[in-house]
Design a protein around this motif. Structure first.
Motif, short mmCIF file in Angstrom:
data_model
loop_
_atom_site.label_atom_id
_atom_site.label_comp_id
_atom_site.label_asym_id
_atom_site.label_seq_id
_atom_site.Cartn_x
_atom_site.Cartn_y
_atom_site.Cartn_z
N ILE A 169 0.74 -1.12 0.07
CA ILE A 169 0.02 0.06 -0.12
C ILE A 169 0.88 1.17 0.08
O ILE A 169 1.53 1.32 0.80
N PRO A 170 0.74 2.30 -0.86
CA PRO A 170 1.49 3.36 -1.01
C PRO A 170 1.14 4.10 0.28
O PRO A 170 0.30 4.87 0.65
N ALA A 171 2.07 4.17 1.32
CA ALA A 171 1.81 4.73 2.67
C ALA A 171 2.98 5.85 3.27
O ALA A 171 2.82 5.95 4.29
N ILE A 172 3.53 6.32 2.33
CA ILE A 172 4.64 7.30 2.87
C ILE A 172 4.52 8.56 1.97
O ILE A 172 4.14 8.16 0.63
N GLN A 173 4.90 9.72 2.31
CA GLN A 173 4.85 10.82 1.51
C GLN A 173 6.09 10.50 0.40
O GLN A 173 7.07 10.32 0.67
N PRO A 213 14.99 14.20 -4.56
CA PRO A 213 14.75 12.74 -4.64
C PRO A 213 13.31 12.50 -4.46
O PRO A 213 12.57 13.21 -3.68
N VAL A 214 12.81 11.69 -5.28
CA VAL A 214 11.32 11.12 -5.04
C VAL A 214 11.54 9.63 -4.65
O VAL A 214 12.07 8.86 -5.20
N VAL A 262 10.67 -2.49 -7.21
CA VAL A 262 10.96 -1.54 -6.15
C VAL A 262 10.43 -1.90 -4.79
O VAL A 262 9.56 -2.43 -4.45
N LYS A 263 11.14 -1.12 -3.63
CA LYS A 263 10.61 -1.24 -2.32
C LYS A 263 10.20 0.03 -1.77
O LYS A 263 10.70 1.19 -2.45
N ARG A 264 9.30 0.30 -0.88
CA ARG A 264 8.92 1.47 -0.42
C ARG A 264 10.15 2.22 0.42
O ARG A 264 10.96 1.50 1.13
N GLY A 265 10.23 3.37 -0.20
CA GLY A 265 11.68 4.35 0.10
C GLY A 265 12.73 4.17 -0.63
O GLY A 265 13.35 4.94 -0.55
N ASP A 266 12.77 3.35 -1.79
CA ASP A 266 13.33 3.54 -2.72
C ASP A 266 13.45 4.74 -3.53
O ASP A 266 12.34 5.26 -4.01
N ILE A 267 14.57 5.53 -3.85
CA ILE A 267 14.66 6.43 -4.77
C ILE A 267 14.44 6.13 -6.29
O ILE A 267 15.13 5.42 -6.83
N ILE A 268 13.10 6.67 -6.50
CA ILE A 268 12.85 6.29 -8.03
C ILE A 268 13.08 7.53 -9.31
O ILE A 268 13.17 6.89 -10.41
N GLY A 269 13.46 8.46 -8.65
CA GLY A 269 13.43 9.49 -9.72
C GLY A 269 13.69 10.79 -9.04
O GLY A 269 14.11 11.05 -7.71
N PHE A 270 13.69 12.04 -9.67
CA PHE A 270 13.93 13.29 -9.24
C PHE A 270 12.83 14.35 -9.58
O PHE A 270 12.73 14.48 -10.76
N PHE A 298 -2.96 8.15 2.66
CA PHE A 298 -1.99 7.23 2.64
C PHE A 298 -0.60 7.63 3.23
O PHE A 298 0.39 6.90 2.74
N TYR A 299 -0.53 8.69 4.21
CA TYR A 299 0.72 8.86 4.58
C TYR A 299 0.94 8.76 6.18
O TYR A 299 1.84 9.01 6.57
N TYR A 300 0.43 7.56 6.60
CA TYR A 300 0.72 6.93 8.06
C TYR A 300 1.79 6.48 8.09
O TYR A 300 2.47 6.32 9.39
N GLY A 301 2.78 6.32 6.92
CA GLY A 301 4.01 5.73 7.33
C GLY A 301 5.19 6.35 7.34
O GLY A 301 6.23 6.05 7.75
N SER A 302 4.79 7.91 7.36
CA SER A 302 5.96 8.76 7.40
C SER A 302 5.85 10.16 8.10
O SER A 302 6.83 10.78 8.42
N LEU A 303 4.61 10.39 8.37
CA LEU A 303 4.30 11.48 8.96
C LEU A 303 3.66 11.60 10.40
O LEU A 303 3.06 10.58 10.85
#
Length: 323
Positions: A169-173, A213-214, A262-270, A298-303
């Motif tokens: 689930i997309p859970a971080i900003q 980084p994105v 990819v894993k959550r938190g991987d840098i995928i672009g800029f 969906f930002y419960y994982g980083s904020l």
């Protein structure tokens, strides 16, 4: 030497020797033997009721040991039944509830065996009732263990799927707070920066310097990394499974390629400003089963709670979007 016996003859006025006939002697002998046999048989019969032979003693000890072992088995089965009942209760009221699975009915867990008499071979003995009852309980216990084992296999599979779901689930900003200039526009009706017409803004805009980084917001597979979609410029789409797809638009450059995991938190672009963009920012969208949904949920994982409240406040402002 047997004594010679006499009798007095009154006619001859003299003592005469008693002569015993052979027939009478034989009769006496037979009577003696018969009496002796009857007495011996009676003694043996009576003694047999009160005096045990070594074989009888051994069989009696074996029977007592068997009854003792069955009593121990009964205690062990009671303990096993109690433990299994506790596992079944937790299975129904905790594990299966957490993983949204239907509980297993008691009728299914504790069902016996119908049809033919499975215990006919144990009938006709002094302890038949004990043996039959113990075998019945053991069979039911074994069946309960099989049912519980299958249930735990199902729970393990559901847990594995749940773990995959939580990771996917997309859970971080997608842009770190430290790199953000501001949250420029939220999900909903916004003013178009080029036409100034109010229209549906299907994502969120995060302003950040070019080259910021994105991050992938969840585990998944890159299904697009190109600039062939109208207005998005260089963008990336990640299929997270379970119906979720995230989109990252207006990128400066890529850090992944199509079909890459990819894993959550991987840098995928800029961050960039390619495509239909007014300034460097990241346009971020989430789809569930093909339908756009608000990424703010969906930002419960980083904020933190405070950061989320501020983000929610900015996202609610009906300002102008950047794309």
């Amino acid at each position: 030497m047997s004594k010679v016996k006499y009798y007095y003859d009154s006619e001859s006025l003299s003592y005469r020797k008693i002569e015993r006939k052979k027939r009478t002697t034989f009769k006496y002998i037979m009577l003696f033997l018969l009496t002796s046999f009857i007495c011996a048989f009676g003694i043996v019969t009576i003694a047999g009721k009160f005096i045990e032979s070594p074989k009888e003693k051994a069989l009696k000890r074996e029977l007592q040991n068997m009854e003792f072992q069955y009593q121990l088995l009964d205690i062990k089965m009671s303990e096993a039944e109690a433990v299994l009942a506790n596992v079944a209760e937790r299975d129904n009221n905790l594990y299966r509830v957490y993983f949204e699975a239907n509980p297993i009915p008691d009728a299914q867990r504790k069902a016996g065996f119908g049809g033919i008499n499975r215990y006919k071979q144990f009938e006709g003995y002094d302890n038949s009732k004990l043996i039959i009852e113990s075998n019945k309980r053991l069979d039911v216990l074994q069946k309960q263990i099989v049912v519980q084992s299958k249930s735990l296999d199902e729970i393990a599979l559901l847990a594995e799927e749940k773990e995959k779901l939580l990771a996917s689930i997309p859970a971080i900003q997608p842009v770190s707070n430290e790199d953000l200039t501001r949250m420029a526009s939220g999900y909903g009706m916004r003013s178009d920066p080029f036409t100034k017409v109010r229209k549906m803004h299907k994502g969120m805009d995060f302003t950040a310097p070019r080259g910021t980084p994105v991050y992938a917001s969840g585990d998944g597979v890159v299904i697009r990394a190109d600039s062939r979609a109208s207005g998005y410029g260089k963008h990336i789409r990640i299929n997270h499974g379970f119906g979720y797809v995230s989109l990252y638009a207006h990128l400066y450059k890529y850090n992944v390629r199509k079909n890459q995991k990819v894993k959550r938190g991987d840098i995928i672009g800029f961050v960039g400003s390619t495509g239909r963009s007014q300034a460097p920012h990241l346009h971020y969208e989430i789809k569930k089963d093909g339908v756009h949904i608000n990424p703010i949920n969906f930002y419960y994982g980083s904020l933190t709670a405070e950061e989320f409240s501020k983000l929610l406040e900015h996202a609610s402002m009906e300002n102008q979007s950047l794309d």
